[in-house]
Design a protein around this motif. Sequence first.
Motif, PDB file in Angstrom:
ATOM      1  N   TYR A 138      21.396  45.271  76.112  1.00 19.15           N
ATOM      2  CA  TYR A 138      20.499  46.971  75.422  1.00 19.15           C
ATOM      3  C   TYR A 138      21.576  46.600  74.462  1.00 19.15           C
ATOM      4  N   SER A 139      23.012  46.596  74.797  1.00 22.06           N
ATOM      5  CA  SER A 139      24.110  47.168  74.684  1.00 22.06           C
ATOM      6  C   SER A 139      25.071  46.764  73.501  1.00 22.06           C
ATOM      7  N   GLU A 140      25.933  47.240  72.527  1.00 22.33           N
ATOM      8  CA  GLU A 140      25.634  46.836  71.645  1.00 22.33           C
ATOM      9  C   GLU A 140      27.098  46.693  70.781  1.00 22.33           C
ATOM     10  N   ASN A 141      28.129  46.936  72.341  1.00 19.08           N
ATOM     11  CA  ASN A 141      29.477  46.516  72.439  1.00 19.08           C
ATOM     12  C   ASN A 141      29.371  45.207  73.393  1.00 19.08           C
ATOM     13  N   LYS A 142      30.167  43.803  72.640  1.00 14.97           N
ATOM     14  CA  LYS A 142      30.612  42.452  72.436  1.00 14.97           C
ATOM     15  C   LYS A 142      31.377  43.124  73.754  1.00 14.97           C
ATOM     16  N   GLU A 143      31.752  43.353  74.322  1.00 16.45           N
ATOM     17  CA  GLU A 143      32.938  43.250  75.250  1.00 16.45           C
ATOM     18  C   GLU A 143      32.460  43.733  76.606  1.00 16.45           C
ATOM     19  N   THR A 144      31.598  44.684  76.462  1.00 16.28           N
ATOM     20  CA  THR A 144      31.365  45.293  78.127  1.00 16.28           C
ATOM     21  C   THR A 144      30.361  44.513  78.403  1.00 16.28           C
ATOM     22  N   LYS A 145      29.375  44.167  76.846  1.00 17.93           N
ATOM     23  CA  LYS A 145      27.878  43.318  77.441  1.00 17.93           C
ATOM     24  C   LYS A 145      28.199  42.118  78.541  1.00 17.93           C
TER      25      LYS A 145
ATOM     26  N   GLU B  85      33.790  60.680  69.636  1.00 15.84           N
ATOM     27  CA  GLU B  85      34.661  60.903  68.304  1.00 15.84           C
ATOM     28  C   GLU B  85      35.325  59.953  67.446  1.00 15.84           C
ATOM     29  N   SER B  86      36.042  59.545  67.826  1.00 14.83           N
ATOM     30  CA  SER B  86      35.922  58.806  66.917  1.00 14.83           C
ATOM     31  C   SER B  86      36.177  57.049  65.932  1.00 14.83           C
ATOM     32  N   THR B  87      34.346  56.888  67.292  1.00 20.86           N
ATOM     33  CA  THR B  87      33.154  55.191  66.475  1.00 20.86           C
ATOM     34  C   THR B  87      32.039  56.201  65.249  1.00 20.86           C
TER      35      THR B  87
ATOM     36  N   TYR C 110      43.668  62.331  87.018  1.00 23.61           N
ATOM     37  CA  TYR C 110      42.128  62.724  87.401  1.00 23.61           C
ATOM     38  C   TYR C 110      40.986  61.165  87.200  1.00 23.61           C
ATOM     39  N   SER C 111      40.384  60.479  87.387  1.00 20.75           N
ATOM     40  CA  SER C 111      39.720  59.161  86.529  1.00 20.75           C
ATOM     41  C   SER C 111      38.404  59.199  87.486  1.00 20.75           C
ATOM     42  N   TYR C 112      37.528  57.934  86.367  1.00 17.07           N
ATOM     43  CA  TYR C 112      35.700  58.042  87.024  1.00 17.07           C
ATOM     44  C   TYR C 112      36.582  56.417  86.869  1.00 17.07           C
ATOM     45  N   VAL C 113      34.946  55.663  87.604  1.00 17.45           N
ATOM     46  CA  VAL C 113      35.256  54.160  87.058  1.00 17.45           C
ATOM     47  C   VAL C 113      33.645  54.475  86.607  1.00 17.45           C
ATOM     48  N   VAL C 114      33.312  53.799  85.838  1.00 17.23           N
ATOM     49  CA  VAL C 114      32.343  53.707  85.434  1.00 17.23           C
ATOM     50  C   VAL C 114      31.382  52.602  84.096  1.00 17.23           C
ATOM     51  N   TYR C 115      30.468  52.467  83.777  1.00 14.32           N
ATOM     52  CA  TYR C 115      29.399  51.529  83.150  1.00 14.32           C
ATOM     53  C   TYR C 115      28.884  52.697  81.618  1.00 14.32           C
ATOM     54  N   HIS C 116      28.856  51.713  80.685  1.00 14.64           N
ATOM     55  CA  HIS C 116      28.016  52.145  79.651  1.00 14.64           C
ATOM     56  C   HIS C 116      26.753  51.750  78.909  1.00 14.64           C
ATOM     57  N   VAL C 117      26.425  51.825  78.069  1.00 11.17           N
ATOM     58  CA  VAL C 117      25.243  51.124  77.265  1.00 11.17           C
ATOM     59  C   VAL C 117      25.671  51.687  76.209  1.00 11.17           C
ATOM     60  N   GLU C 118      26.134  51.044  75.026  1.00 13.83           N
ATOM     61  CA  GLU C 118      26.561  52.284  73.525  1.00 13.83           C
ATOM     62  C   GLU C 118      25.593  51.202  72.520  1.00 13.83           C
ATOM     63  N   SER C 119      25.248  51.459  71.380  1.00 21.89           N
ATOM     64  CA  SER C 119      23.960  51.725  70.794  1.00 21.89           C
ATOM     65  C   SER C 119      24.382  53.179  69.284  1.00 21.89           C
TER      66      SER C 119
ATOM     67  N   PRO D  90      38.584  52.068  76.418  1.00 20.62           N
ATOM     68  CA  PRO D  90      39.238  50.823  75.766  1.00 20.62           C
ATOM     69  C   PRO D  90      38.009  50.069  75.349  1.00 20.62           C
ATOM     70  N   TYR D  91      37.971  48.998  74.708  1.00 18.76           N
ATOM     71  CA  TYR D  91      36.590  47.722  74.293  1.00 18.76           C
ATOM     72  C   TYR D  91      36.195  49.291  72.860  1.00 18.76           C
ATOM     73  N   GLY D  92      37.120  49.497  72.441  1.00 20.08           N
ATOM     74  CA  GLY D  92      37.165  50.392  70.672  1.00 20.08           C
ATOM     75  C   GLY D  92      36.070  51.475  71.463  1.00 20.08           C
ATOM     76  N   ILE D  93      35.365  51.521  72.702  1.00 15.75           N
ATOM     77  CA  ILE D  93      35.485  52.838  72.935  1.00 15.75           C
ATOM     78  C   ILE D  93      35.580  54.011  72.198  1.00 15.75           C
ATOM     79  N   GLY D  94      36.222  54.095  72.343  1.00 12.56           N
ATOM     80  CA  GLY D  94      37.811  55.258  71.378  1.00 12.56           C
ATOM     81  C   GLY D  94      37.457  56.647  72.368  1.00 12.56           C
ATOM     82  N   PHE D  95      37.506  57.711  71.651  1.00  8.12           N
ATOM     83  CA  PHE D  95      38.033  59.028  72.565  1.00  8.12           C
ATOM     84  C   PHE D  95      36.485  59.256  72.447  1.00  8.12           C
ATOM     85  N   VAL D  96      36.284  59.746  73.912  1.00  4.73           N
ATOM     86  CA  VAL D  96      34.771  60.702  74.285  1.00  4.73           C
ATOM     87  C   VAL D  96      34.802  61.588  74.889  1.00  4.73           C
TER      88      VAL D  96
END
Length: 693
Positions: free
Chosen positions: A265-272, A316-318, A229-238, A288-294
Motif C-alpha cells: 500500500y505504500s505510495e513511495n515507489k522507492e521504499t515500496k 513538513e516538507s511534502t 543519534y539515529s534510528y533504523v526505521v521502516y515506513h508506509v507513505e500515503s 531520504p527517498y523524497g520523504i523530507g523533514f519529519v
Amino acid sequence: MKKALLAFFSFCTLFFTGCNSIGDKDTLVARVNGEPIFKEDYAFMMRVGNIVPNTEAMRKASGSLFSRKALYTVALQKNPEFKDQLAAHSAAMENYLLTFIYQRLYAMDRLMYSDDELAFFYDKHRDQFPDSLSYMNLRDKIADAKYIESNMDSLKAYAYQHRNLADSSSEVKITDEIKERFVSDYRQRIVREMGPALMKKYNIQEVAIEMPTVENYYAKHKDLYMTPYSYVVYHVESSDSAALAKRFNGKKVDLKKFMKIASKYSENKETKKAKGFVGKVAYGHALPYGIGFVQRMFFELDSLTDGSVSSIIRSESTNRFHVFYRVSAVPMEPKPLDRVRRAIEHELATTANYELDSSYVLVTKNGEPAIREKDVLATYEDNPSMLRSRRAHDQIVKALALQLAFASEAREVGLDRSWEYRALRRQSDVDYVISLYRKKVLTNIAVPEDSLKALYARMGNPAHPNMEYEESRPELSDWFVIPENLMKRTYYYAEDDFLPETYEQAKKRVFESAYLVFRSGRWDKEVVSSWGTAKVDLFADNITLLPQESSPELAMRAADSLYTQAKSVEKAYLAWNGIRERYVEIDSVAKKATFELAHVYSDKEEFDKAQREYRAFYRTWPDSPDAEKAMFSRGFILNENLHKDDEALQVFEEFKKRYPKSELNESVDWLVQNIKSNGKLADDLMKKIEAEE
C-alpha cells in the motif's frame, strides 16, 4: 535628595595659587573615617573629568568623592577579607593604571612634558589663557602651546605643506586651524607609533602558543566529533491519512506485517520495493527517498521502544502522511580520526580554544617570563560577561603585552612616583572595594539554608524559573524578607498588567519586578547610611558640608522642604522616591512617601502615574486616614485629567460604599452627576460664574 546629602565645596583658593601653578597636591584636606583625602585627589578628578571649579559639576564630583570614601571605609570595616582581595587586585592592576597615566595624562594630555615644564610655561604666558579657568582645565592647551613654540620650524614646514594652492601669495600663513591640525597629527602619531616602539624598546614579545597534535586533541575531545543519534526505521507513505488510520489504528503490527503493508500500500515507489525500509536516519536530519523533514517523527521515536509503530505523522516538507516502525536506536559514537582530521587541523589553526596550564608563559620581557595564562584568567574573572574564545584570548594577551610596555616606560620616566598615579590608585582601590561590597549587599543571604532549600523544592526560583538552586539562593532569600508593602504596591500600581490574577495569584510575577527595586533600595541605604554616619575631619577652611542623612525623619523633613518651600517638584520627586526605596522596611515611611509621590506626579502633570500611585496607596494601606483622600483624588484625576469617565464612576461608587460618612461625599455626588450629564453641570456652573462676574 537620594544622593544629594553629600559634600559640597567652595574652591575659590583651594587650587594652584602662586607662581608655581601646581601647588602641593599631597596636602591633606580632609579625612573620612580616618581615610585621607588629598588636594591631588581633586586635581586628578578635575583633569580626568575636565571639571571646572566652582560649578555644579565640581560640587557633585566632590560630594561623590567624600561619600564613596565613606562607603569604602565602611565596606572594609564590615568585611576585613576584602583587604586581601584588594591587595591582589591592586597588584594586578598596576600595569593597567600606569598605562592609563602614561597614555592619557602624560602622552596625550601633556605631550610628554613634565608638570614643572608646563607650569613654568603657563606662568610665563598667562596672557594666552583665560583667567577664569584653572591650570588643570588648561593643561592640554598649555602643552599644545609649548609644543608649537618648541617646534616652530616644523610648524612652518607643515603650514607650507598644507597651504592653499589656490592662494597666489608667497607668504605661508600659520592659522589657528593649522596649529590645531599640527598638534592633532602629532597626537595621532603618538598613538599609532608608541605601542610598537615601546614593545621593541623593552624587548617584549608574545610567545607562540604551541597547539596540541591532532591525535591528542581528538583523544581529549572525542565528544565534539560524534555521529548523530539515529534510528533504523521502516515506513508506509500515503496522501490519505484516513487510509493509514484504517490500516494501523488500534491494530497490533509486527515487523513482518508492517513490511507486508508497506510493499502493498505504500505510495513511495522507492521504499515500496524494499518493503518500506528507509534505513538509518540521523536525529534532526531530513529523510531520504523524497520523504523530507519529519520533525515530529523524532519526538515519537524517542518515546517508543524497539518494535513499536508511530502514530500518523505529516511531513513538513511534502505534506504527505507516514507511519514509522522503529527497528532500533543507534547511539552516538566517535567518528573515526581519519574522517575528522581535516576539520581538527582547521580548528587548531583558527578557532579552537587554548587549553593552557595557568603557569604557561604567554609574553616575555628580555627573554624572561612576564605574562602567564593566569593573568588572562584573572582578566576573564574581572569581566565575567566576556565570552571565552580564542579571539578574546589573543586580544587579552596583546592588551596585557602593550600594558607591560607602557608601564615599563612609565616607570622609566618616574610616573609611578607621580601625584597622578597615587590619586588614580586610590580611586581604583575605592572603586574595587565598593564593587565587592555592592555585590555582597545585593546578593545578601538573610535566611537559613534549610528554609531556602524547602522554598526552592516547592516553587523553584521565584524570579528565574530555570536557574539552579545555588545560583537561586539570593532570590530565595529576598522572597522571605521583601516587605509586603512593596509587593502590594507593585501589584496595585500596575494592577491592569496583572489582572485577572489577584495579588495572591500573581505573587511570583509581582516579585519579578519588585525584588530588583528592593535590592536597589538596599544598596542605596548602604550608600546613604555610610555617609550619614561618617566621621569627617576637615583641614581647609573653605570646605563646607551639607547635613548628613542620619535618619529617615531627617530625610523626610528635607524632602518636604523641597516640595513645600523650595517648590522644586523634580527634586522632591527624587527625594521621596529615594526615601521610599531605601526605607521600604519601615512601613510608615513607605506609606508617607507613596502619598507624597502621588501628589508630586499630579503637580508634574504626569496624571496616569499619579492615579496609579493613589490606587497603590489606598489598596496597600486601606486603613490609613489618607486612604479616602487618595481614592477621591484618583477618581477626580480619572475624570478631569484623563477623561476616563467609566473608571472614575467605578472609583466614586466604591468610595460611597467604603466611606458613607465622608465629608467628601457631596463633592463625589456632584462629580458623578456631572459625568452622567456629560459635563452639563460643569458647563452650567461656568455660565453662572461668568454671568455673576
